[in-house]
Design a protein around this motif. Structure first.
Motif, PDB file in Angstrom:
ATOM      1  N   SER A 103       0.850  -1.195   0.000  1.00  0.00           N
ATOM      2  CA  SER A 103       0.000   0.000   0.000  1.00  0.00           C
ATOM      3  C   SER A 103       0.886   1.246   0.000  1.00  0.00           C
ATOM      4  CB  SER A 103      -0.907   0.007   1.231  1.00  0.00           C
ATOM      5  OG  SER A 103      -1.824  -1.061   1.193  1.00  0.00           O
ATOM      6  N   GLU A 117     -14.413   5.268  -1.810  1.00  0.00           N
ATOM      7  CA  GLU A 117     -13.817   4.864  -0.542  1.00  0.00           C
ATOM      8  C   GLU A 117     -12.292   4.886  -0.588  1.00  0.00           C
ATOM      9  OE1 GLU A 117     -16.813   1.783   1.501  1.00  0.00           O
ATOM     10  OE2 GLU A 117     -16.102   1.164  -0.469  1.00  0.00           O
ATOM     11  N   LEU A 118     -11.711   4.910  -1.787  1.00  0.00           N
ATOM     12  CA  LEU A 118     -10.257   4.922  -1.911  1.00  0.00           C
ATOM     13  C   LEU A 118      -9.723   6.217  -2.498  1.00  0.00           C
ATOM     14  CD1 LEU A 118      -9.666   1.266  -3.160  1.00  0.00           C
ATOM     15  CD2 LEU A 118      -9.424   2.152  -0.842  1.00  0.00           C
ATOM     16  N   ALA A 121      -5.302   7.085  -6.079  1.00  0.00           N
ATOM     17  CA  ALA A 121      -4.398   5.929  -6.019  1.00  0.00           C
ATOM     18  C   ALA A 121      -3.023   6.357  -6.497  1.00  0.00           C
ATOM     19  CB  ALA A 121      -4.921   4.790  -6.879  1.00  0.00           C
ATOM     20  N   TYR A 127      -3.627   0.877  -5.107  1.00  0.00           N
ATOM     21  CA  TYR A 127      -5.079   0.697  -5.178  1.00  0.00           C
ATOM     22  C   TYR A 127      -5.476  -0.727  -4.823  1.00  0.00           C
ATOM     23  CZ  TYR A 127      -9.844   0.477  -6.893  1.00  0.00           C
ATOM     24  OH  TYR A 127     -11.197   0.293  -6.965  1.00  0.00           O
ATOM     25  N   ARG A 130      -4.872  -1.550  -1.024  1.00  0.00           N
ATOM     26  CA  ARG A 130      -5.759  -0.800  -0.130  1.00  0.00           C
ATOM     27  C   ARG A 130      -7.193  -1.301  -0.273  1.00  0.00           C
ATOM     28  NH1 ARG A 130      -6.423   4.908  -0.417  1.00  0.00           N
ATOM     29  NH2 ARG A 130      -5.522   5.019  -2.500  1.00  0.00           N
ATOM     30  N   TRP A 131      -7.579  -1.713  -1.509  1.00  0.00           N
ATOM     31  CA  TRP A 131      -8.913  -2.279  -1.689  1.00  0.00           C
ATOM     32  C   TRP A 131      -9.038  -3.610  -0.951  1.00  0.00           C
ATOM     33  CZ3 TRP A 131     -10.749  -6.835  -3.798  1.00  0.00           C
ATOM     34  CH2 TRP A 131     -12.130  -6.923  -3.954  1.00  0.00           C
ATOM     35  N   ASN A 200      -5.621  11.761   4.927  1.00  0.00           N
ATOM     36  CA  ASN A 200      -5.290  10.339   4.931  1.00  0.00           C
ATOM     37  C   ASN A 200      -4.424   9.969   6.126  1.00  0.00           C
ATOM     38  OD1 ASN A 200      -5.100   7.661   3.951  1.00  0.00           O
ATOM     39  ND2 ASN A 200      -3.128   8.133   3.031  1.00  0.00           N
TER      40      ASN A 200
END
Length: 208
Positions: A103, A117-118, A121, A127, A130-131, A200
């Motif tokens: 990540s 939600e992300l 990237a 991406y 983190r997904w 973040n």
């Protein structure tokens, strides 16, 4: 007495030999028929599909990544990378370790995604992992794999709260205009008084 001494020496030698490298790991393959999830993603216009094969307990045991045209360089690299991750998962490497390592890695292509939600990237790996962390480690997966009503309710509540929080951050990010990127994690910062803060990681551009 000499036999006891010899046995002790052999035992110490075996122990030292065991410490010379990592312990042997057993591979736990997925059953021939397994459940899976396919996720479509888009990063700055680069589209692809991530398929995650699941063990009977709902934990990921393999991944397949499809991008670009079949036979292209990036398609071959992503296929090989998916094989490495799959073998790692089947040999007991925790998904959290892979997510922590991969990540927030930064390279092109990077950019905004269609996933609220992300958000932004920093790379394809950023991406994807983190997904996976959001999908399999944060508790969001409970709605699919746990039958208890209480667990379902908790998963839905957490999903709503996370979605509201990230949506607000994304709205703030759109309002940021030419705000700089965070020097710690690379996310787009938002105005915070006379300077900027990162939604973040919580870092700032110099103010408290």
């Amino acid at each position: 007495m000499s036999q006891v001494t010899s046995a002790a020496i052999n035992g110490e030698a075996a122990q030292q030999e065991d410490l010379s490298g990592p312990p042997a790991a057993n591979r736990h393959r997925l059953p021939d028929e397994r459940a899976g999830i396919t996720h479509h993603f888009s990063i700055a216009g680069h589209e692809g599909y991530l398929t995650v094969g699941l063990y009977p307990n709902g934990q990921p045991g393999e991944i397949f990544i499809r991008m670009a045209k079949e036979g292209s360089t990036i398609a071959g690299l992503m296929e090989c990378f998916g094989t490495v991750v799959s073998v790692s998962l089947q040999h007991g490497v925790p998904l959290k370790v892979l997510c922590d390592k991969l990540s927030h890695t930064r390279f092109e292509p990077s950019g905004w995604t269609r996933n609220e939600e992300l958000g932004y990237a920093k790379s394809i790996m950023d991406y994807l992992f983190r997904w996976m962390e959001l999908r399999f480690l944060s508790g969001k997966q409970l709605a699919l794999f746990v039958a208890q009503a209480a667990a379902d309710k908790n998963a839905v509540d957490e999903s709503i709260q996370a979605s509201t929080s990230v949506s607000q951050f994304r709205q703030d990010s759109y309002e940021a205009g030419d705000a700089p990127l965070c020097s710690t994690c690379g996310s787009l910062m938002v105005p915070n008084g006379s300077c900027y803060r990162c939604g973040n990681c919580g870092g700032t551009s110099g103010c408290s």
